[in-house]
Design an enzyme around this catalytic site. Structure first.
Site, PDB file in Angstrom:
ATOM      1  N   HIS A 101     -47.790  89.721 165.422  1.00 57.69           N
ATOM      2  CA  HIS A 101     -47.245  88.945 164.475  1.00 57.69           C
ATOM      3  C   HIS A 101     -48.048  89.333 163.362  1.00 57.69           C
ATOM      4  CE1 HIS A 101     -50.754  87.099 166.162  1.00 57.69           C
ATOM      5  NE2 HIS A 101     -50.930  86.128 165.178  1.00 57.69           N
ATOM      6  N   HIS A 103     -49.992  87.605 161.086  1.00 57.41           N
ATOM      7  CA  HIS A 103     -51.447  87.041 160.693  1.00 57.41           C
ATOM      8  C   HIS A 103     -52.220  88.013 160.163  1.00 57.41           C
ATOM      9  CE1 HIS A 103     -50.629  82.817 162.398  1.00 57.41           C
ATOM     10  NE2 HIS A 103     -50.018  82.947 161.436  1.00 57.41           N
ATOM     11  N   HIS A 159     -46.142  80.293 167.831  1.00 54.88           N
ATOM     12  CA  HIS A 159     -47.218  80.548 166.968  1.00 54.88           C
ATOM     13  C   HIS A 159     -46.821  81.107 165.284  1.00 54.88           C
ATOM     14  CE1 HIS A 159     -51.501  81.411 166.106  1.00 54.88           C
ATOM     15  NE2 HIS A 159     -51.231  82.586 165.762  1.00 54.88           N
ATOM     16  N   HIS A 221     -57.236  87.258 171.391  1.00 53.29           N
ATOM     17  CA  HIS A 221     -58.724  86.708 171.130  1.00 53.29           C
ATOM     18  C   HIS A 221     -59.405  86.237 172.343  1.00 53.29           C
ATOM     19  CE1 HIS A 221     -57.849  85.815 166.864  1.00 53.29           C
ATOM     20  NE2 HIS A 221     -56.435  85.590 167.236  1.00 53.29           N
TER      21      HIS A 221
END
Length: 305
Positions: A101, A103, A159, A221
């Site tokens: 994605h 980000h 998200h 993460h």
């Protein structure tokens, strides 16, 4: 945005079944492990190798290597030099960037990595026009290869609206892997920044939960301990979650990652993948799975344990 605000977004998930038999070696990448938030490791599977490369405060990048052709893909390479060090040690050729994605903590290394290997034509895959250096946009069900490895794109918006998970199988098909970015974490899921509970239900339950149970989950993460603490808040009598939580704390105390997990384990321990379960619904005071998903996310957003 201050780093403390940014890093709080980056702290919610990861946990796994780190069976010593599947860990080929603990790698230092030729540098001090103090440069990493977790000790880098390499997972060997039939026909493929997956190298976990810790980045930033709690991110994971990955190097996916086809053992036969020695071609490789970098997954979310936010720190390009660490990826290049891993490529050199693996003696492989970078052909592909897989971006989950847009980000910054996942995609902002793309431009630099492409420029650092000017002799190679790097294909940069992703599902969102906001991804830096994107040259091949993909959608749900699109397929391509990294060497001889098969990669299938799974569109999992919520998200972010362009989030893609990458499902990887080898020619033998024995041990699949999925790179889930910030959609599915170990014991949890990403915040609904650009989506709704029904979108995350589709991503986790309709799509990801239907993958083979032995599919190894490589997420974005190291959030596992906090996620499993919340999972036990939801299901305090879940013995499998209790055991995994204890294991995860031991891993982190020894600076070891809690990645990978598996789809089978997530279905047993992750409340966001268990929204059809009566015990999880009872906690949320609803019998409707999408409403359960929404309740869990809202409660988790404010959970301090």
């Amino acid at each position: 945005m201050p780093w403390t605000r940014i890093s709080s977004k980056l702290k919610q998930v990861a946990k796994a079944t780190l069976n010593p038999a599947i860990v080929r070696k603990v790698s230092q990448f030729g540098t001090s492990s103090r440069q990493f938030h977790s000790r880098p490791i390499t997972i060997s599977q039939p026909d493929m190798k997956i190298r976990l490369v810790p980045a930033l405060e709690d991110n994971y990048m990955y190097l996916l290597v086809d053992e036969e052709t020695r071609q490789c893909a970098a997954v979310d390479p936010v720190e390009p030099q660490k990826i290049l060090d891993a490529i050199k040690e693996e003696n492989c050729t970078l052909t592909t960037i897989l971006t989950t994605h847009h980000h910054w903590d996942h995609a902002n290394g793309n431009d630099k990595l492409v420029k650092l290997v000017p002799s190679q034509k790097i294909v940069v895959y992703g599902g969102d026009d906001r991804i830096p250096a994107l040259n091949t946009k993909v959608g749900h069900g699109d397929q391509f290869k990294v060497g001889n490895l098969n990669v299938k794109c799974l569109f999992t918006p919520c998200h972010t609206t362009g989030h893609i998970c990458y499902y990887v199988t080898s020619t033998s098909g024995e041990q699949p892997a999925v790179f889930t970015g910030d959609t599915l974490f170990v014991g949890g899921c990403g915040k609904f920044f650009e989506g709704t509970p029904d979108m995350m239900y589709s991503a986790l339950v309709t799509i990801l939960s239907k993958l083979p149970g032995n599919t190894r989950v490589f997420c974005g993460h190291e959030y596992t301990v906090n996620n499993l603490k919340y999972a036990l808040h939801v299901e305090p009598e879940n013995a499998t979650t209790k055991e995994k939580f204890t294991w995860a704390k031991e891993q982190r105390a020894n600076n070891l990652p809690t990645i990978p997990s598996s789809i089978e384990e997530e279905l047993k321990t992750n409340p966001f993948m268990r929204v059809d379960n009566s015990a999880v619904q009872k906690h949320c005071r609803t019998s409707e799975p999408v409403s359960t998903m929404g309740f869990l996310r809202e409660e988790k957003n404010n959970f301090r344990g």
